[in-house]
Design an enzyme around this catalytic site. Structure first.
Site, mmCIF file in Angstrom:
data_model
loop_
_atom_site.group_PDB
_atom_site.id
_atom_site.type_symbol
_atom_site.label_atom_id
_atom_site.label_comp_id
_atom_site.label_asym_id
_atom_site.label_seq_id
_atom_site.Cartn_x
_atom_site.Cartn_y
_atom_site.Cartn_z
ATOM 1 N N SER A 86 5.982 6.966 1.973
ATOM 2 C CA SER A 86 4.805 6.057 1.433
ATOM 3 C C SER A 86 5.038 5.867 -0.057
ATOM 4 O O SER A 86 4.642 6.703 -0.810
ATOM 5 C CB SER A 86 3.710 6.730 1.757
ATOM 6 O OG SER A 86 2.511 6.007 1.334
ATOM 7 N N HIS A 142 7.663 2.789 3.036
ATOM 8 C CA HIS A 142 6.374 2.521 3.741
ATOM 9 C C HIS A 142 5.497 1.729 2.391
ATOM 10 O O HIS A 142 5.546 2.461 1.328
ATOM 11 C CB HIS A 142 5.605 3.596 4.178
ATOM 12 C CG HIS A 142 4.219 3.488 4.752
ATOM 13 N ND1 HIS A 142 4.543 2.848 6.104
ATOM 14 C CD2 HIS A 142 3.283 3.416 4.478
ATOM 15 C CE1 HIS A 142 3.114 2.764 6.580
ATOM 16 N NE2 HIS A 142 2.384 2.987 5.607
ATOM 17 N N ASP A 153 1.892 0.570 1.340
ATOM 18 C CA ASP A 153 0.496 0.355 1.453
ATOM 19 C C ASP A 153 -0.065 -0.666 0.997
ATOM 20 O O ASP A 153 -0.196 -0.433 -0.297
ATOM 21 C CB ASP A 153 -0.010 1.740 1.355
ATOM 22 C CG ASP A 153 0.305 3.015 2.574
ATOM 23 O OD1 ASP A 153 0.734 4.099 2.244
ATOM 24 O OD2 ASP A 153 0.138 2.640 3.707
ATOM 25 N N MET A 182 -2.966 -2.964 -0.057
ATOM 26 C CA MET A 182 -4.496 -2.755 0.120
ATOM 27 C C MET A 182 -5.180 -3.878 -0.741
ATOM 28 O O MET A 182 -4.772 -4.300 -1.743
ATOM 29 C CB MET A 182 -4.916 -1.481 -0.494
ATOM 30 C CG MET A 182 -4.173 -0.230 0.548
ATOM 31 S SD MET A 182 -4.889 1.233 -0.075
ATOM 32 C CE MET A 182 -3.653 2.197 0.780
ATOM 33 N N HIS A 225 2.661 -2.114 5.610
ATOM 34 C CA HIS A 225 1.350 -1.687 6.372
ATOM 35 C C HIS A 225 0.413 -2.567 5.422
ATOM 36 O O HIS A 225 -0.093 -2.223 4.519
ATOM 37 C CB HIS A 225 1.098 -0.264 6.117
ATOM 38 C CG HIS A 225 -0.092 0.216 6.518
ATOM 39 N ND1 HIS A 225 -0.574 1.640 6.476
ATOM 40 C CD2 HIS A 225 -1.248 -0.166 7.392
ATOM 41 C CE1 HIS A 225 -1.929 1.805 7.217
ATOM 42 N NE2 HIS A 225 -2.213 0.508 7.546
ATOM 43 N N MET A 277 -3.014 -3.532 5.005
ATOM 44 C CA MET A 277 -4.403 -2.994 4.936
ATOM 45 C C MET A 277 -5.085 -4.165 4.405
ATOM 46 O O MET A 277 -5.902 -3.952 3.349
ATOM 47 C CB MET A 277 -5.050 -1.707 4.477
ATOM 48 C CG MET A 277 -4.142 -0.471 5.365
ATOM 49 S SD MET A 277 -4.175 1.113 4.368
ATOM 50 C CE MET A 277 -2.511 0.775 3.753
ATOM 51 N N MET A 309 -3.878 5.611 12.551
ATOM 52 C CA MET A 309 -4.180 6.369 11.337
ATOM 53 C C MET A 309 -4.644 7.517 11.594
ATOM 54 O O MET A 309 -5.683 7.782 12.608
ATOM 55 C CB MET A 309 -5.074 5.504 10.577
ATOM 56 C CG MET A 309 -4.691 4.003 10.175
ATOM 57 S SD MET A 309 -3.462 4.127 8.934
ATOM 58 C CE MET A 309 -4.056 4.927 7.699
ATOM 59 N N ASP A 340 0.039 7.951 10.339
ATOM 60 C CA ASP A 340 -0.036 7.779 8.914
ATOM 61 C C ASP A 340 -1.455 8.382 8.307
ATOM 62 O O ASP A 340 -2.488 8.109 8.812
ATOM 63 C CB ASP A 340 -0.237 6.369 8.471
ATOM 64 C CG ASP A 340 -0.277 5.927 6.959
ATOM 65 O OD1 ASP A 340 -0.150 4.788 6.604
ATOM 66 O OD2 ASP A 340 -0.343 6.913 6.264
HETATM 67 C C1 DX5 Z 1 -3.992 5.826 3.552
HETATM 68 C C2 DX5 Z 1 -2.494 5.774 3.241
HETATM 69 C C3 DX5 Z 1 -2.032 7.180 3.162
HETATM 70 C C4 DX5 Z 1 -0.722 7.250 2.530
HETATM 71 C C5 DX5 Z 1 -0.016 8.519 2.694
HETATM 72 O O1 DX5 Z 1 -4.297 4.571 3.831
HETATM 73 O O2 DX5 Z 1 -1.866 4.700 4.084
HETATM 74 O O3 DX5 Z 1 -1.796 7.629 4.398
HETATM 75 O O4 DX5 Z 1 0.493 6.455 3.192
HETATM 76 O O5 DX5 Z 1 -0.703 9.531 1.907
HETATM 77 P P1 DX5 Z 1 -1.133 11.098 2.503
HETATM 78 O O6 DX5 Z 1 0.093 11.688 3.041
HETATM 79 O O7 DX5 Z 1 -1.309 11.647 1.077
HETATM 80 O O8 DX5 Z 1 -2.132 10.809 3.177
HETATM 81 ZN ZN ZN Z 2 0.086 3.294 5.476
#
Ligand code: DX5
Ligand code: ZN
Length: 228
Positions: free
Chosen positions: A6, A31, A33, A35, A64, A66, A135, A173
């Protein structure tokens, strides 16, 4: 097993070098993220980051989303170089149309469920996905704690995928720590988003974190009956 590192947990002041270290450490995917500050409270990256990183690595990009109504942004993320595009069932007015649009763009399609979203949300799209992301924290921030009720949810989905003989990645995740990864694997997860509690753990090299995560997953993964 697939380890998807990530990047929101990477050292953003030296992202190129960090990606080189991740590649050398043997992670399978990267990965992203993404957002939007609406579907989740946090804001992170957009398609430009994907586009800028595409030329520096051959690793598959696991993106991913979001974000609200992700169908509006699919083409830009695909053009930028995304290989797998994962959308939240809760963020799509028309989930099947969105998943079909991802495949039409030539990417692999994934659907993500928040911790409290029932597995029944998948009932009419199992034929449209290559990956399901459960999740294990509420999406938005790294460093959160695993929500215990998500563990039996992993097992229930894994059993259904096996029963229906579906070859779909079961991705998890959120707080994928060494200890949690073992439990997640034991319950049927086979794709692990590695963040602040494993590959990017404080005081550990990327190689060490990746090695320990792989060991934890292997230790938890049930061996097939009668396999040698
Ligand atoms: C949440 C993120 C996190 C990230 C990983 O929205 O998607 O899960 O990827 O972070 P950790 O492993 O610290 O939860
Ligand atoms: Zn993610």
């Amino acid at each position: 097993m697939i380890i998807s590192a990530s990047l929101m947990c990477a050292d953003l002041t030296r992202l190129g070098e960090d990606i080189a270290e991740l590649e050398a450490a043997g992670v399978d995917w990267l990965h992203f993220d993404i957002m939007d500050g609406h579907f989740v409270p946090n804001l992170t990256f957009g398609p430009d980051l994907v586009r800028n990183l595409r030329p520096i690595t051959k690793l598959p990009f696991d993106v991913h989303l979001m974000i609200e109504e992700p169908i509006r942004h699919l083409d830009r993320f695909r053009e930028a170089g995304s290989d797998i595009i994962v959308v939240h069932a809760e963020a799509c007015g028309h989930l099947q149309r969105t998943l079909a649009a991802i495949r039409d763009l030539g990417a692999q399609a994934g659907v993500a469920l928040n911790p409290s979203t029932p597995l029944s949300a998948l009932d009419y799209v199992l034929g449209d996905v290559d990956l399901i992301l459960l999740m294990t924290v509420n999406p938005g921030y790294a460093g959160q704690k695993l929500i215990p009720s998500t563990i039996p949810k992993i097992a229930e989905l894994a059993e259904r995928l096996a029963r229906e003989k579906r070859s779909i990645h079961l991705q998890v995740d959120g707080n994928v720590s060494f200890e949690n990864a073992r439990t997640m694997a034991a319950n049927g997860a086979n794709c692990f988003v590695a963040g602040s509690s494993s590959v990017f753990a404080e005081g550990m090299t990327r190689a060490e974190g990746t090695r320990r995560l792989r060991e934890a997953v292997l230790a938890g993964t049930p061996t097939r009956q009668g396999s040698y």
